[in-house]
Design an enzyme around this catalytic site. Sequence first.
Site, PDB file in Angstrom:
ATOM      1  N   SER A 147       0.830  -1.176   0.111  1.00 17.33           N
ATOM      2  CA  SER A 147       0.075  -0.154   0.070  1.00 17.33           C
ATOM      3  C   SER A 147       0.915   1.256   0.150  1.00 17.33           C
ATOM      4  CB  SER A 147      -0.947   0.060   1.242  1.00 17.33           C
ATOM      5  OG  SER A 147      -2.133  -0.747   0.901  1.00 17.33           O
ATOM      6  N   GLY A 158       1.711   4.932   0.283  1.00 17.75           N
ATOM      7  CA  GLY A 158       1.042   5.909   0.993  1.00 17.75           C
ATOM      8  C   GLY A 158       0.705   5.480   2.299  1.00 17.75           C
ATOM      9  N   ASN A 159       0.683   4.322   2.681  1.00 17.97           N
ATOM     10  CA  ASN A 159       0.376   3.620   3.946  1.00 17.97           C
ATOM     11  C   ASN A 159       1.705   3.452   4.867  1.00 17.97           C
ATOM     12  OD1 ASN A 159       0.161   1.753   6.090  1.00 17.97           O
ATOM     13  ND2 ASN A 159      -1.520   0.557   5.207  1.00 17.97           N
ATOM     14  N   ALA A 215       3.139   2.458   7.350  1.00 20.24           N
ATOM     15  CA  ALA A 215       3.307   1.085   8.265  1.00 20.24           C
ATOM     16  C   ALA A 215       3.519  -0.118   7.508  1.00 20.24           C
ATOM     17  CB  ALA A 215       1.956   0.877   9.290  1.00 20.24           C
ATOM     18  N   SER A 216       2.570  -0.010   6.153  1.00 19.10           N
ATOM     19  CA  SER A 216       2.737  -1.037   5.354  1.00 19.10           C
ATOM     20  C   SER A 216       4.225  -1.086   4.775  1.00 19.10           C
ATOM     21  CB  SER A 216       1.530  -0.986   4.313  1.00 19.10           C
ATOM     22  OG  SER A 216       1.910  -1.634   3.031  1.00 19.10           O
ATOM     23  N   ARG A 230      -6.458  -4.730  -3.008  1.00 18.40           N
ATOM     24  CA  ARG A 230      -7.796  -4.442  -2.641  1.00 18.40           C
ATOM     25  C   ARG A 230      -8.848  -4.318  -3.566  1.00 18.40           C
ATOM     26  NH1 ARG A 230      -7.999  -1.677   3.112  1.00 18.40           N
ATOM     27  NH2 ARG A 230      -9.705  -3.337   2.829  1.00 18.40           N
ATOM     28  N   GLU A 237     -13.219   3.993  -1.011  1.00 14.11           N
ATOM     29  CA  GLU A 237     -12.861   3.230   0.006  1.00 14.11           C
ATOM     30  C   GLU A 237     -13.644   3.140   1.182  1.00 14.11           C
ATOM     31  OE1 GLU A 237      -8.923   2.208   0.253  1.00 14.11           O
ATOM     32  OE2 GLU A 237      -8.888   2.583  -2.046  1.00 14.11           O
ATOM     33  N   ARG A 278      -6.936   8.259  -2.321  1.00 16.15           N
ATOM     34  CA  ARG A 278      -7.938   7.008  -2.714  1.00 16.15           C
ATOM     35  C   ARG A 278      -9.346   7.237  -2.962  1.00 16.15           C
ATOM     36  NH1 ARG A 278      -5.993   1.854   0.714  1.00 16.15           N
ATOM     37  NH2 ARG A 278      -3.880   2.437   1.186  1.00 16.15           N
ATOM     38  N   HIS A 323      -6.417   7.342   4.461  1.00 17.12           N
ATOM     39  CA  HIS A 323      -8.029   7.239   4.368  1.00 17.12           C
ATOM     40  C   HIS A 323      -8.276   8.497   5.568  1.00 17.12           C
ATOM     41  CE1 HIS A 323      -8.120   2.802   3.549  1.00 17.12           C
ATOM     42  NE2 HIS A 323      -8.606   3.537   2.280  1.00 17.12           N
ATOM     43  N   ASP A 375      -9.871   8.287   7.992  1.00 19.19           N
ATOM     44  CA  ASP A 375     -10.248   7.700   9.352  1.00 19.19           C
ATOM     45  C   ASP A 375      -8.953   7.628  10.155  1.00 19.19           C
ATOM     46  OD1 ASP A 375      -9.281   5.308   8.308  1.00 19.19           O
ATOM     47  OD2 ASP A 375     -11.093   4.140   8.798  1.00 19.19           O
ATOM     48  N   CYS A 434     -10.238   0.699  11.776  1.00 17.77           N
ATOM     49  CA  CYS A 434      -9.989   0.073  10.371  1.00 17.77           C
ATOM     50  C   CYS A 434     -10.904  -1.442  10.473  1.00 17.77           C
ATOM     51  CB  CYS A 434      -8.557  -0.096   9.976  1.00 17.77           C
ATOM     52  SG  CYS A 434      -7.663   1.590   9.838  1.00 17.77           S
TER      53      CYS A 434
HETATM   54  O1  SUG Z   1      -5.560  -0.299   2.683  1.00 15.35           O
HETATM   55  N1  SUG Z   1      -3.401  -1.909   4.534  1.00 15.35           N
HETATM   56  C1  SUG Z   1      -4.608  -1.251   4.433  1.00 15.35           C
HETATM   57  C2  SUG Z   1      -5.063  -0.717   5.705  1.00 15.35           C
HETATM   58  C3  SUG Z   1      -6.525  -0.193   5.747  1.00 15.35           C
HETATM   59  C4  SUG Z   1      -6.762   0.686   6.973  1.00 15.35           C
HETATM   60  N2  SUG Z   1      -8.099   0.672   6.722  1.00 15.35           N
HETATM   61  C5  SUG Z   1      -8.493   2.204   7.244  1.00 15.35           C
HETATM   62  N3  SUG Z   1      -7.795   3.029   7.516  1.00 15.35           N
HETATM   63  N4  SUG Z   1      -9.911   2.249   7.372  1.00 15.35           N
HETATM   64  C6  SUG Z   1      -4.733  -0.482   3.266  1.00 15.35           C
HETATM   65  O2  SUG Z   1      -3.525   0.378   3.064  1.00 15.35           O
HETATM   66  C7  SUG Z   1      -1.366  -3.325   3.879  1.00 15.35           C
HETATM   67  C8  SUG Z   1      -1.282  -4.673   2.934  1.00 15.35           C
HETATM   68  C9  SUG Z   1       0.200  -5.172   2.748  1.00 15.35           C
HETATM   69  O3  SUG Z   1       1.067  -4.051   2.631  1.00 15.35           O
HETATM   70  O4  SUG Z   1       0.470  -6.227   2.661  1.00 15.35           O
HETATM   71  C10 SUG Z   1      -2.819  -3.034   3.368  1.00 15.35           C
HETATM   72  O5  SUG Z   1      -3.565  -3.252   2.791  1.00 15.35           O
END
Ligand code: SUG
Length: 419
Positions: free
Chosen positions: A22, A24-25, A27-28, A129, A163, A195, A231, A233, A348
């Site tokens: 992901s 922009g995420n 932690a991912s 996703r 989303e 997104r 997101h 949230d 989430c």
């Molecule tokens: O879409 N992580 C999700 C986290 C979703 C969090 N949801 C909300 N904020 N509501 C995403 O980014 C990571 C999957 C990976 O890297 O293996 C992931 O899809």
Amino acid sequence: MTVREINFDGLIGPSHNYAGLSLGNLASARNAGAVSHPRAAALQGIAKMRSNIALGLTQGLFLPQWRPDGAWLSALGTDVSNAEAHIRAAAMSASSMWAANAATVSPAADTSDGRTHLTVANLVTMPHRSHEWPQTLAQLRLAFSDRNAFAVHGPVPAPFGDEGAANHMRLCASHGEAGVEIFVYGQSGGPFPARQHIEASKAVARLHQLDPGRTLFVMQSQEAIAAGAFHNDVVAVANERVLFTHEQAFADKESFYADLRALLPSVEIVEVPASAVSLTDAIRSYIFNAQLVTLPDGGMALILPTEARDMPGVWAWLETMVAGNGPIRRLIPVDVRQSMANGGGPACLRLRVVADPANIDPRFLVDEARLDEVARIVDAYWPEAIAPDDLADTRLIARIEQSWLTLVDHLQLSGDLMP
Ligand code: SUG
């Protein structure tokens, strides 16, 4: 009729892994390639559900999806053995655990036909996703099959990214009363994808037959997306008449707050200033990715990740807030670290549906005893650990499939949900 808020949590699936999918995420990306612990992950999610039941909240459950998604791979002209690594990882992702992205929900009190409307999210921005929605839709159509009470819509067409509830907030005097629905969208052009597309938000509002005079479309700030708020949230949460938000969440907060106050004079906006908690710390601690809930005694509690408690500056601000006269009276940290490492906090993991539980298929509602049964299956079947290279291992794949079949069979859903 007893209309109430029900939290449907996505059970964390047996293929939970860290593939760094992901953009922009943060932690991912940070945990890409780490070894995941699917069994511990699912048990953490179950413990959160138990703790919410103990608080007197009503709890629902969505099942993990069939993985690897053979139908999606087949549409791509491949299969799990022959797919390239990034496609295989996308087909194996357990990302449907984040139920806040399953759908957008408008309770009956807000819609012109008096039914609760749900639109499954298309999740088109991220490949891993984008193939969730067919199996999500199948569950929504089962859980909310009562056509007098619910209308379940298919996805908004691509290319308009949607989303789901992660970019939707509802403010109201109390859950059962008509509310103001707020759709938060992003504008592309920054370092990370936006997104939620405004055209998707507008489509959902129309499909749900919302009163245009009580519907707001609000733009996310570019700084928030750039800081990792993929997101809304992750930087704001609402419950009844309370909006708990970071001051930099929205592009034009003054006009948003003014519109909101005009539509709901009793609204209370609890704003966290950047001087107290920077956007970076808000996203690291996930203080806004909390379940803001009304407890049976009427007070509000914030169910937030233990990561927030572990950041002294953030926790000190929260403790001062609950010690004051504001509407949020309690802080309840929960350990969902396995999900958090992929950027998914307590909020989430759940989809809120305001409805009468009597109208919902009981196979999707849980109490302590049903969670005991689910936990037993997780304990016996879910893999203990998955390293990135394991995703191609046929024994692991067979085990993931067996885990799913056992659970779905136990919940008497195999006749309806078999892939
Ligand atoms: O879409 N992580 C999700 C986290 C979703 C969090 N949801 C909300 N904020 N509501 C995403 O980014 C990571 C999957 C990976 O890297 O293996 C992931 O899809």
